[in-house]
Design a protein around this motif. Sequence first.
Motif, mmCIF file in Angstrom:
data_model
loop_
_atom_site.group_PDB
_atom_site.id
_atom_site.type_symbol
_atom_site.label_atom_id
_atom_site.label_comp_id
_atom_site.label_asym_id
_atom_site.label_seq_id
_atom_site.Cartn_x
_atom_site.Cartn_y
_atom_site.Cartn_z
ATOM 1 N N GLN A 90 -35.690 24.071 5.466
ATOM 2 C CA GLN A 90 -36.231 23.198 6.739
ATOM 3 C C GLN A 90 -37.278 23.961 7.313
ATOM 4 N N VAL A 91 -37.353 25.239 7.616
ATOM 5 C CA VAL A 91 -38.413 26.187 7.977
ATOM 6 C C VAL A 91 -39.596 25.926 7.160
ATOM 7 N N SER A 92 -39.216 26.363 5.741
ATOM 8 C CA SER A 92 -40.269 26.323 4.612
ATOM 9 C C SER A 92 -41.076 24.898 4.870
ATOM 10 N N THR A 93 -40.416 23.660 4.689
ATOM 11 C CA THR A 93 -40.992 22.533 4.701
ATOM 12 C C THR A 93 -41.849 22.381 5.970
ATOM 13 N N ALA A 94 -41.458 22.726 7.132
ATOM 14 C CA ALA A 94 -41.964 22.575 8.279
ATOM 15 C C ALA A 94 -43.600 23.335 8.272
ATOM 16 N N SER A 95 -43.188 24.729 7.823
ATOM 17 C CA SER A 95 -44.352 25.541 7.729
ATOM 18 C C SER A 95 -45.251 24.973 6.749
ATOM 19 N N GLU A 96 -44.969 24.258 5.663
ATOM 20 C CA GLU A 96 -46.024 23.720 4.764
ATOM 21 C C GLU A 96 -46.631 22.601 5.471
ATOM 22 N N ARG A 97 -45.957 21.866 6.084
ATOM 23 C CA ARG A 97 -46.549 20.524 6.682
ATOM 24 C C ARG A 97 -47.574 21.188 7.589
ATOM 25 N N ARG A 98 -47.280 22.124 8.477
ATOM 26 C CA ARG A 98 -48.245 22.668 9.555
ATOM 27 C C ARG A 98 -49.297 23.382 9.034
ATOM 28 N N THR A 99 -49.154 24.147 7.632
ATOM 29 C CA THR A 99 -50.271 24.416 7.069
ATOM 30 C C THR A 99 -51.243 23.647 6.333
ATOM 31 N N ALA A 100 -50.641 22.493 5.954
ATOM 32 C CA ALA A 100 -51.382 21.212 5.562
ATOM 33 C C ALA A 100 -52.294 20.838 6.611
ATOM 34 N N LYS A 101 -51.631 20.438 7.735
ATOM 35 C CA LYS A 101 -52.442 20.064 8.854
ATOM 36 C C LYS A 101 -53.393 20.819 9.439
ATOM 37 N N ILE A 102 -53.293 22.118 9.531
ATOM 38 C CA ILE A 102 -54.341 23.381 9.993
ATOM 39 C C ILE A 102 -55.454 23.386 8.861
ATOM 40 N N THR A 103 -55.002 23.062 7.602
ATOM 41 C CA THR A 103 -56.031 23.138 6.525
ATOM 42 C C THR A 103 -56.890 21.838 6.655
ATOM 43 N N ARG A 104 -56.333 20.703 6.838
ATOM 44 C CA ARG A 104 -56.946 19.429 6.985
ATOM 45 C C ARG A 104 -58.048 19.358 8.358
ATOM 46 N N ARG A 105 -57.530 19.994 9.197
ATOM 47 C CA ARG A 105 -58.369 20.143 10.619
ATOM 48 C C ARG A 105 -59.474 21.066 10.190
ATOM 49 N N THR A 106 -59.267 22.298 9.938
ATOM 50 C CA THR A 106 -60.419 23.156 9.460
ATOM 51 C C THR A 106 -61.412 22.697 8.556
ATOM 52 N N SER A 107 -60.735 21.944 7.490
ATOM 53 C CA SER A 107 -62.023 21.517 6.609
ATOM 54 C C SER A 107 -62.544 20.366 7.162
ATOM 55 N N SER A 108 -62.111 19.585 8.146
ATOM 56 C CA SER A 108 -62.756 18.522 8.823
ATOM 57 C C SER A 108 -63.884 19.130 9.531
ATOM 58 N N ARG A 109 -63.597 20.202 10.481
ATOM 59 C CA ARG A 109 -64.480 20.837 11.218
ATOM 60 C C ARG A 109 -65.655 21.483 10.573
ATOM 61 N N ARG A 110 -65.341 22.025 9.231
ATOM 62 C CA ARG A 110 -66.384 22.454 8.685
ATOM 63 C C ARG A 110 -67.329 21.421 7.854
#
Length: 116
Positions: A90-110
């Motif tokens: 569960q922690v791994s899945t949550a971490s992967e989702r959070r990482t994916a969100k952060i990556t999308r936000r960062t990519s969007s800002r760039r």
Amino acid sequence: MAQQLGRETAAVELDSDIEDELLESDFEDDDADEAREGLLELYESSGEIAEGIGEIATLSDEQSTGMRTVATEVSELSAAIQQVAASAEQVSTASERRTAKITRRTSSRRWKRYRS
């Protein structure tokens, strides 16, 4: 339980009667005397053997109890390990989702900076 106690009492009385009879027997013949001595030794040995068998039975019961305890503990440990594994997943899945969100936000800002 009462039947077993009655059997044990009867067995003790019978053993006592046999022993008394063997000890009180007075034989004239040396061969008969030797036979009596042999029977007494056999009788005493059978008591020691019965005692040894009783000890083995007690130890066997203790070993069985110990094995059941170990099996229960192993089962509980297995259940705990499964819970930890499920939590880790569960922690791994949550971490992967959070990482994916952060990556999308960062990519969007760039992308927004790049377009500006």
